[in-house]
Design a protein around this motif. Sequence first.
Motif, short mmCIF file in Angstrom:
data_model
loop_
_atom_site.label_atom_id
_atom_site.label_comp_id
_atom_site.label_asym_id
_atom_site.label_seq_id
_atom_site.Cartn_x
_atom_site.Cartn_y
_atom_site.Cartn_z
N ALA A 380 0.83 -1.19 0.04
CA ALA A 380 0.00 -0.23 0.18
C ALA A 380 0.75 1.39 0.20
O ALA A 380 0.25 2.55 0.00
N ASN A 381 2.32 1.09 -0.11
CA ASN A 381 3.06 2.36 -0.23
C ASN A 381 3.55 2.57 -1.60
O ASN A 381 3.97 3.46 -1.72
N ILE A 382 3.34 1.72 -2.20
CA ILE A 382 3.93 2.01 -3.90
C ILE A 382 3.15 3.25 -4.50
O ILE A 382 1.94 3.18 -4.48
N LEU A 383 3.98 4.03 -4.88
CA LEU A 383 3.42 5.53 -5.40
C LEU A 383 3.17 5.32 -7.09
O LEU A 383 2.07 5.62 -7.69
N VAL A 384 4.27 4.71 -7.76
CA VAL A 384 3.99 4.62 -9.23
C VAL A 384 4.81 3.34 -9.78
O VAL A 384 5.73 2.70 -8.90
N SER A 385 4.64 3.20 -10.91
CA SER A 385 5.56 1.87 -11.55
C SER A 385 6.19 2.65 -12.78
O SER A 385 6.11 3.52 -13.22
N ALA A 386 7.27 1.73 -13.36
CA ALA A 386 8.31 1.90 -14.47
C ALA A 386 8.51 0.49 -14.68
O ALA A 386 8.10 -0.63 -14.27
N TYR A 442 3.01 14.42 -5.16
CA TYR A 442 1.68 14.56 -5.68
C TYR A 442 1.71 14.81 -7.14
O TYR A 442 0.70 14.15 -7.69
N LEU A 443 2.60 15.27 -7.82
CA LEU A 443 2.35 15.27 -9.21
C LEU A 443 2.60 14.09 -9.82
O LEU A 443 1.94 13.66 -10.94
N LEU A 444 3.55 13.25 -9.51
CA LEU A 444 3.71 11.72 -10.00
C LEU A 444 2.35 11.22 -9.85
O LEU A 444 1.94 10.45 -10.78
N ALA A 445 1.77 11.17 -8.60
CA ALA A 445 0.63 10.35 -8.08
C ALA A 445 -0.56 10.70 -9.06
O ALA A 445 -1.33 9.83 -9.79
N THR A 446 -0.66 12.06 -9.25
CA THR A 446 -1.90 12.57 -9.90
C THR A 446 -1.86 12.57 -11.40
O THR A 446 -2.84 12.83 -12.11
N THR A 447 -0.62 12.46 -12.00
CA THR A 447 -0.54 12.47 -13.41
C THR A 447 -0.21 10.98 -13.86
O THR A 447 -0.20 10.65 -15.13
N ALA A 448 -0.12 9.99 -13.08
CA ALA A 448 0.27 8.63 -13.58
C ALA A 448 -0.91 8.23 -14.36
O ALA A 448 -2.10 8.39 -14.34
N GLY A 464 -11.54 10.14 -6.08
CA GLY A 464 -11.63 9.82 -7.56
C GLY A 464 -10.33 9.18 -8.15
O GLY A 464 -10.17 9.26 -9.41
N TYR A 465 -9.15 9.03 -7.30
CA TYR A 465 -7.95 8.57 -7.90
C TYR A 465 -7.95 6.87 -8.11
O TYR A 465 -8.22 6.42 -7.01
N ASN A 466 -7.61 6.53 -9.18
CA ASN A 466 -7.22 4.98 -9.41
C ASN A 466 -6.09 4.40 -8.36
O ASN A 466 -4.88 5.20 -8.76
N TYR A 467 -6.15 3.49 -7.74
CA TYR A 467 -4.97 3.11 -6.85
C TYR A 467 -4.94 1.48 -7.04
O TYR A 467 -5.94 0.82 -7.08
N SER A 468 -3.69 1.10 -6.78
CA SER A 468 -3.70 -0.41 -6.96
C SER A 468 -2.34 -0.63 -5.90
O SER A 468 -1.30 -0.06 -5.89
N THR A 469 -2.42 -1.70 -5.17
CA THR A 469 -1.20 -2.21 -4.29
C THR A 469 -0.39 -2.89 -5.16
O THR A 469 0.78 -3.26 -4.65
N ASP A 470 -0.55 -2.80 -6.51
CA ASP A 470 0.63 -3.61 -7.43
C ASP A 470 1.03 -2.71 -8.15
O ASP A 470 2.50 -2.32 -8.09
N PHE A 471 0.44 -1.50 -8.73
CA PHE A 471 0.84 -0.44 -9.62
C PHE A 471 1.05 0.85 -9.00
O PHE A 471 1.61 1.77 -9.60
N GLY A 472 0.61 1.01 -7.74
CA GLY A 472 0.41 2.37 -7.28
C GLY A 472 -0.78 3.25 -7.89
O GLY A 472 -1.60 2.50 -8.20
N GLY A 474 -0.10 4.15 -10.77
CA GLY A 474 0.00 3.87 -12.41
C GLY A 474 1.51 4.00 -12.93
O GLY A 474 2.22 4.32 -11.95
N LYS A 475 1.53 3.69 -14.10
CA LYS A 475 2.82 4.18 -14.85
C LYS A 475 3.09 5.48 -14.77
O LYS A 475 2.35 6.37 -14.84
N VAL A 476 4.42 5.88 -14.34
CA VAL A 476 4.88 7.14 -14.27
C VAL A 476 4.65 7.82 -15.61
O VAL A 476 5.16 7.44 -16.83
N ASN A 477 4.09 9.38 -15.38
CA ASN A 477 3.88 9.78 -16.68
C ASN A 477 4.66 11.13 -16.53
O ASN A 477 3.95 12.48 -16.23
N ILE A 478 5.69 11.36 -16.84
CA ILE A 478 6.53 12.37 -16.49
C ILE A 478 6.22 13.60 -17.30
O ILE A 478 6.35 14.77 -17.23
#
Length: 624
Positions: A380-386, A442-448, A464-472, A474-478
Motif C-alpha cells: 500500500a506504499n507503492i506510488l508509481v510504476s516503471a 503529488y504530481l507523480l501520483a496525480t498524473t500517473a 476519484g484517484y485510481n490506486y493499486s497495491t500492485d501498480f501504485g 499507475g505508470k509514471v507519466n513525466i
Amino acid sequence: SGFSYDSNEKNTIKNDNNLTWIDFIESDKGYFIYSTTEQTITLDDVSPVFIYNTIELTDNHTFNLLEKDMKNFALDIIDPNDDTIQITLSGVDSSDFIIQNDKLQFKVTNDIPEQTSYTVTVNANDGNTISSINLTFNIELRYENDYDGSYDDNVGNDASDDTQWYLEDLGINTLHSQGILGDKTNPIVQVVEMGFQSSHPDLIANVDFSYGYDYELGIDGNFTNFINSHGTAVAGIIAARGYNGIGVRGIAPYARLTGHKFAIDVVDNREYINISDEQSLSYAWFDGPRANKIAISNNSWGVCEEYTPLRSSYITQGAQTLRDGKGRIYVFAAGNNRNGNECNAPQSTNLNRFLNNPYSIVVASLNRDNTIVMSSTSGANILVSAYGNKDNGPADIYSTTIGGSYDGDSVSATSAASAMVSGTIALLLDECPTLSYRDVKYLLATTATQVDPQNSSWIENGAGYNYSTDFGFGKVNISDAISTCKGGYNSLAQLREYEYEETVDKTISEYNDNLINVTINASFSVEWIGINFEGDMTDLNDYSFSLISPSGTEIELLHANNNATLDLDDSVTLNNNSKIFRLSSVGFLGENSSGNWTIKVKKEYNQSSNTHLIEKVKFVIHGY
C-alpha cells in the motif's frame, strides 16, 4: 607548612608571608590548592583564551582546511577564571560562523562553500577584560570532475539509443526532442548502493565526485566500483551522457551523477548491503558531503524487513531540511519478493520502514506490455510504476555496464524501474526546481497512467484517484507531470501532521474479520496515513490488515503469509525508539481525514488457542 603542588606543572605557589601566584592557570587543566592554615589567596583576573586542538592561540592565526574538515572545525573560547563570557563576531565573513557552547564553528557544512577564503574576528568579554583574535581560513574545495575529453562532446546522437525501448514507452524521447534534458540546473542524482564504474565512457562526463562517499573504505569523494554491473547499469538508466556519439542516453542525459558506496557484507559468496551501520545511512541520506545540494537519492536495493525508527529517521531529516528546506527526493525499489524470491515467502512493502514512511517514493516494476512483473513486491506504499520487464525472457533494459560496455541484463525488475523514476524526477526538477518533495510525490501520483485496468487490485478512492497495491497510481507519466507543473501549478498548502492514539483492547478471533473503529476529528486532505500497533500477537505472518476510510475506500495494508518475523510484545510499542510495527498507505490521497476509520484484522493461517490482542493504535496522518 602550607601547600601541595605538582612540580611537573609550570605553576608554583610559594609558602611564605607573601603568597604570590606565578604565571596563569592553563585553561584546559584543573588545579587543587590547599593550606593547613587559613589564608586568603587573591588570584589575578586572566583574560579569556582561544584553544584549537588543545593549543592556545595567542596571535592572529591562519587555518588551511580541506572542505570536508569544515564540518568538524571548532575553536574553544574559555575563561580560566570560569567567568561567564560574552562572545561576539565581527568582520566581513562573520555571518558565515556561529557560536555554540562557547565554540566557534562554521554555520553551514553540508553545502558547497560560497567562497574559498574567510576572515572573522572573535571577541570574548568576561566582564573584566576583552580578548580578540583575527582568524583567516583558506579552504581547499572537494574535487568535482575535470574531465574534458571527447565523451563530453555533443555530436547529436547516441550509437545505441534505438535499443532503449523504454525511452519511447515512457515518453522520454518526445521530451528530449523538446529540449527537456536536465541541462538547465543539472540536478544531482545520488546512486546509493555498492558503487558504480564512474570512469565508464558514457558516465564520466556527468559524474561529480564532490558529493560522493565510500563508507566501506572511509574515502571522501569516492564511490567507484569496477565490478558492480548493477550500480553501473542503474547510473546509465538515470543519466548516461546524451548525444555524445556513443552507447546509450540516460533519461536525464545532462543531470549529474554521484554515489554513496555502502559497507558490504559477503554471505555465501554473495554481496549484501550492510544497513546495520547507522552512520553509513546518515552519510547517504542526510549529512554526507554537500548533502544539501543532492536532489534525488536513488535506492535500487531492498531488505526483507526493517522496523528500526533510527535508520529511517535520516530520510525524515533529509526530506524536511535538505534542498534548502524543499526536501531531498528519496526513490526506492519496491523489491522483488512477491513470490518469496529473496525472502523465502511473499513480502510486502509495509514491512520496511524505508518504504512505508511519508517521504519515500516507492516504485513497482512493469513488463513492457504494462502488466506487473510477477516478482514485484506489492504494498500500500507503492506510488508509481516503471519498467523492469522481467517475465517475458531477457529483461532487455539496455544500459551501461562494467568494463566500459553495454548490455540489457545487468539490471531489471524494480531496480531498473526505480532508476527510471529517478531519471524522470531529475527532468521534472530541472524544469520546476522549486518543487518540494511533497509536490513531486503529488504530481507523480496525480498524473500517473492507469495500466492493465483488468487487474483486480485496482480501486477508485474517495477522491476519484485510481490506486493499486500492485501498480501504485499507475505508470509514471513525466510528460504530464512537467506540463502540469509548468502550467500554473500551485504548490501544496503547508503540511499538516496529525497524531491520535487510542486504547482499543481488541481481541482478534480466528478466521473472522475483526473491526477496530477509530474516529478522527481533524479535517484536511490526506497525503499519507500510517498506523502504529501495540499488543500481544505472535506470528504476524498469519494476519492480514486492511484499512477502510470514512469515504468507504478499502485498501489492504498487509496480506497474510507475508513472512513477517516480528511479534507484537513488550518490545514493540507505539513510540518505541528501537522497534515499531507500522502499516501505512499513500492510496487515500485527496480524501478527507475526518470521520470513522476502520481497521480490519483477520488471522488467516495456523489456528491456535493463543490470545491475540491489539491493545493500542496510533494514527499518524500527513496532508494539507
